[in-house]
Design a protein around this motif. Sequence first.
Motif, PDB file in Angstrom:
ATOM      1  N   TRP A 299       0.849  -1.204   0.000  1.00  0.00           N
ATOM      2  CA  TRP A 299       0.000   0.000   0.000  1.00  0.00           C
ATOM      3  C   TRP A 299       0.880   1.249   0.000  1.00  0.00           C
ATOM      4  O   TRP A 299       0.627   2.210  -0.727  1.00  0.00           O
ATOM      5  CB  TRP A 299      -0.922  -0.046   1.210  1.00  0.00           C
ATOM      6  CG  TRP A 299      -2.054   0.928   1.159  1.00  0.00           C
ATOM      7  CD1 TRP A 299      -2.279   1.896   0.228  1.00  0.00           C
ATOM      8  CD2 TRP A 299      -3.128   1.028   2.092  1.00  0.00           C
ATOM      9  NE1 TRP A 299      -3.425   2.604   0.528  1.00  0.00           N
ATOM     10  CE2 TRP A 299      -3.968   2.073   1.668  1.00  0.00           C
ATOM     11  CE3 TRP A 299      -3.460   0.324   3.247  1.00  0.00           C
ATOM     12  CZ2 TRP A 299      -5.114   2.449   2.361  1.00  0.00           C
ATOM     13  CZ3 TRP A 299      -4.595   0.684   3.939  1.00  0.00           C
ATOM     14  CH2 TRP A 299      -5.427   1.730   3.494  1.00  0.00           C
ATOM     15  N   GLN A 304      -1.890  -1.059  -4.830  1.00  0.00           N
ATOM     16  CA  GLN A 304      -3.126  -1.420  -4.145  1.00  0.00           C
ATOM     17  C   GLN A 304      -3.617  -2.844  -4.441  1.00  0.00           C
ATOM     18  O   GLN A 304      -4.044  -3.535  -3.518  1.00  0.00           O
ATOM     19  CB  GLN A 304      -4.229  -0.405  -4.468  1.00  0.00           C
ATOM     20  CG  GLN A 304      -4.117   0.896  -3.722  1.00  0.00           C
ATOM     21  CD  GLN A 304      -3.180   1.877  -4.394  1.00  0.00           C
ATOM     22  OE1 GLN A 304      -2.529   1.536  -5.375  1.00  0.00           O
ATOM     23  NE2 GLN A 304      -3.103   3.093  -3.869  1.00  0.00           N
ATOM     24  N   GLN A 308      -4.275  -5.507  -1.453  1.00  0.00           N
ATOM     25  CA  GLN A 308      -5.564  -6.162  -1.211  1.00  0.00           C
ATOM     26  C   GLN A 308      -5.398  -7.680  -1.181  1.00  0.00           C
ATOM     27  O   GLN A 308      -5.963  -8.359  -0.318  1.00  0.00           O
ATOM     28  CB  GLN A 308      -6.565  -5.766  -2.293  1.00  0.00           C
ATOM     29  CG  GLN A 308      -7.958  -6.346  -2.077  1.00  0.00           C
ATOM     30  CD  GLN A 308      -8.966  -5.745  -3.035  1.00  0.00           C
ATOM     31  OE1 GLN A 308      -8.775  -4.661  -3.571  1.00  0.00           O
ATOM     32  NE2 GLN A 308     -10.061  -6.455  -3.254  1.00  0.00           N
ATOM     33  N   LEU A 332      -8.438   0.235   2.857  1.00  0.00           N
ATOM     34  CA  LEU A 332      -7.917   0.254   1.503  1.00  0.00           C
ATOM     35  C   LEU A 332      -9.045   0.452   0.492  1.00  0.00           C
ATOM     36  O   LEU A 332      -8.944   1.273  -0.431  1.00  0.00           O
ATOM     37  CB  LEU A 332      -7.161  -1.044   1.210  1.00  0.00           C
ATOM     38  CG  LEU A 332      -6.644  -1.239  -0.216  1.00  0.00           C
ATOM     39  CD1 LEU A 332      -5.635  -0.152  -0.582  1.00  0.00           C
ATOM     40  CD2 LEU A 332      -6.019  -2.618  -0.375  1.00  0.00           C
ATOM     41  N   LEU A 333     -10.139  -0.264   0.697  1.00  0.00           N
ATOM     42  CA  LEU A 333     -11.283  -0.130  -0.208  1.00  0.00           C
ATOM     43  C   LEU A 333     -11.902   1.258  -0.097  1.00  0.00           C
ATOM     44  O   LEU A 333     -12.314   1.853  -1.112  1.00  0.00           O
ATOM     45  CB  LEU A 333     -12.321  -1.207   0.106  1.00  0.00           C
ATOM     46  CG  LEU A 333     -11.888  -2.650  -0.229  1.00  0.00           C
ATOM     47  CD1 LEU A 333     -12.886  -3.651   0.336  1.00  0.00           C
ATOM     48  CD2 LEU A 333     -11.742  -2.823  -1.738  1.00  0.00           C
ATOM     49  N   ARG A 334     -11.980   1.792   1.103  1.00  0.00           N
ATOM     50  CA  ARG A 334     -12.519   3.150   1.271  1.00  0.00           C
ATOM     51  C   ARG A 334     -11.645   4.169   0.553  1.00  0.00           C
ATOM     52  O   ARG A 334     -12.149   5.114  -0.057  1.00  0.00           O
ATOM     53  CB  ARG A 334     -12.610   3.519   2.748  1.00  0.00           C
ATOM     54  CG  ARG A 334     -13.681   2.785   3.517  1.00  0.00           C
ATOM     55  CD  ARG A 334     -14.170   3.581   4.706  1.00  0.00           C
ATOM     56  NE  ARG A 334     -15.068   4.649   4.281  1.00  0.00           N
ATOM     57  CZ  ARG A 334     -15.658   5.499   5.101  1.00  0.00           C
ATOM     58  NH1 ARG A 334     -15.453   5.436   6.404  1.00  0.00           N
ATOM     59  NH2 ARG A 334     -16.459   6.439   4.648  1.00  0.00           N
ATOM     60  N   ALA A 335     -10.328   3.983   0.633  1.00  0.00           N
ATOM     61  CA  ALA A 335      -9.425   4.908  -0.048  1.00  0.00           C
ATOM     62  C   ALA A 335      -9.605   4.860  -1.556  1.00  0.00           C
ATOM     63  O   ALA A 335      -9.310   5.838  -2.252  1.00  0.00           O
ATOM     64  CB  ALA A 335      -7.976   4.576   0.317  1.00  0.00           C
ATOM     65  N   GLN A 336     -10.112   3.742  -2.052  1.00  0.00           N
ATOM     66  CA  GLN A 336     -10.375   3.604  -3.473  1.00  0.00           C
ATOM     67  C   GLN A 336     -11.787   4.050  -3.840  1.00  0.00           C
ATOM     68  O   GLN A 336     -12.193   3.918  -4.997  1.00  0.00           O
ATOM     69  CB  GLN A 336     -10.164   2.143  -3.893  1.00  0.00           C
ATOM     70  CG  GLN A 336      -8.725   1.675  -3.739  1.00  0.00           C
ATOM     71  CD  GLN A 336      -8.568   0.176  -3.965  1.00  0.00           C
ATOM     72  OE1 GLN A 336      -9.527  -0.584  -3.859  1.00  0.00           O
ATOM     73  NE2 GLN A 336      -7.362  -0.256  -4.282  1.00  0.00           N
ATOM     74  N   GLY A 337     -12.536   4.560  -2.868  1.00  0.00           N
ATOM     75  CA  GLY A 337     -13.885   5.047  -3.124  1.00  0.00           C
ATOM     76  C   GLY A 337     -14.960   3.982  -3.056  1.00  0.00           C
ATOM     77  O   GLY A 337     -16.127   4.261  -3.369  1.00  0.00           O
ATOM     78  N   ALA A 338     -14.603   2.758  -2.647  1.00  0.00           N
ATOM     79  CA  ALA A 338     -15.571   1.656  -2.594  1.00  0.00           C
ATOM     80  C   ALA A 338     -16.123   1.526  -1.173  1.00  0.00           C
ATOM     81  O   ALA A 338     -15.913   0.517  -0.489  1.00  0.00           O
ATOM     82  CB  ALA A 338     -14.917   0.356  -3.042  1.00  0.00           C
TER      83      ALA A 338
END
Length: 499
Positions: A299, A304, A308, A332-338
């Motif tokens: 990360w 990414q 993951q 990590l997913l939140r940082a990707q907008g998910a």
Amino acid sequence: MKELLEDLESAGSQRVRQAVAELAGQPLPRAALALCAVAWQRWAEGDPTRRAGHRFWRFQANRLGWRTADDWTDADDIRAALGEVLRAQLPAQWEALVRAAALFNGIFPVEVYIGNGDTGGYTLDCQRLWQEFAPYKEWFAEALPLSESLRREWITVAQIFWSHFRWQADDSFYGTFSEPACGYLLAQAVALAAPYPIQYYYFYRQLPATALSHGGPDSVGQELKLQSGLGLTYFYYAQYCQYHRHDYAAALTYYQRFLDAEPDCQPDNRFYLFDRDATTRSHPPSAQEALTEMGTCYWQQGRQPAAQAAFQQAIARAPDNFQAPYERLGYLLRAQGATAAALPWLARKAEVCAQTAMQDAGQLPGIGSLFYYDPSRPGPADLRRYPNGYAWCDPAARVRVLEVNELYKEVADAYFYELGDYPRAGSYYKKYLAHLSQLNPDDPLVYARKTDAAESQLRLAVEQGDYWQARSLGEKLLRLAPGNAVAQLYLARIRQRFA
């Protein structure tokens, strides 16, 4: 000369005496002088089995027979002869060199606990040992190819210094310990060839209870089956590269070497009160933790997908372990907008922690369960007053317990304010408040978080148009926090709506 230096490590006292006598007539290089100093320290200590100390039976020198002799009555004579050899070669330095060799004195525990065999703790000895060793560190490093015994000792000392620094560095008493000591010792250690097992770490959590008796041969055999020559050394050096050098490529290399060496080293899923697990920096070594930290390194490198994958592999190793990196995968997913994909992972972290047994003075409820903290009554007495509380009421553990359960609030807020998923938001507000209701109501931090969560729950009810529930929640909030402005505002709006 190589044979004479090997004889210094012999268990035969006469053989050692003869070697010392022959060395006395030769000019010695730095490496040989360093080994003489190590031998001086060995014979200065004498018979390790007679050493007083409540933890000494666990020490490597005792359990594995690293320092044995056929006749310890010769110890004083051998030490005096070694002193003469050193004095003749280094009249102004020999005592300082001997003090430097105390780093390999063998009175180190196998466990992470840092004891010196006499008092049960180093106090400030780690700093002193390094300060005295540092001016001569290259002398001892040059001696490593000449001595298998020194290689074993070096690897062990590197582990102990890192354990001491890593887990105690934030403590006000130990916080001044030298990071360069750890870096130098570990960097030399990972370059050594260690095909033999090194009992550098006591895997006491992974052994059956019968193997925890005082130093029986069966327990030693089981310990050795759980470790390779440099496995944990790789793990600790990877931590050093990651957290202190920020060299993520090197950290990844050494985490992978640890995984290759100790693929079956699993976490035990027990939370220890005032132990290293209470820190937020990292958890005890395991294959799961290595994969977790590899994900973090990926990360940091901006990789990414690899991060993951590593987090998912770590979770798969022990899905019900509170150390499983559900939260790192979620962030990590939140940082990707998910956000929608991330929240179930965050919620799972809190749920796993609620199922984890907390250990200190016996079996206690999960990290996410009952936890009483009374700053005015610290100490073991709290276990009598609060049977579900921790002994000593450790502040680090207290913060950790609250932070874990903050995930429920974080998930609830995200469902409410970001996704507009009111049913799920309401469910997690209830879980969060249910946890807070079990904590000490007089704790200001608990009180503030209860109030904040109750305000969010009230807003949610109004947004859903459930005004009867909103009125009930507003009145409940006023009982919790008399004069609360949020409760007064929403109750006034509800009264106007139905006037």
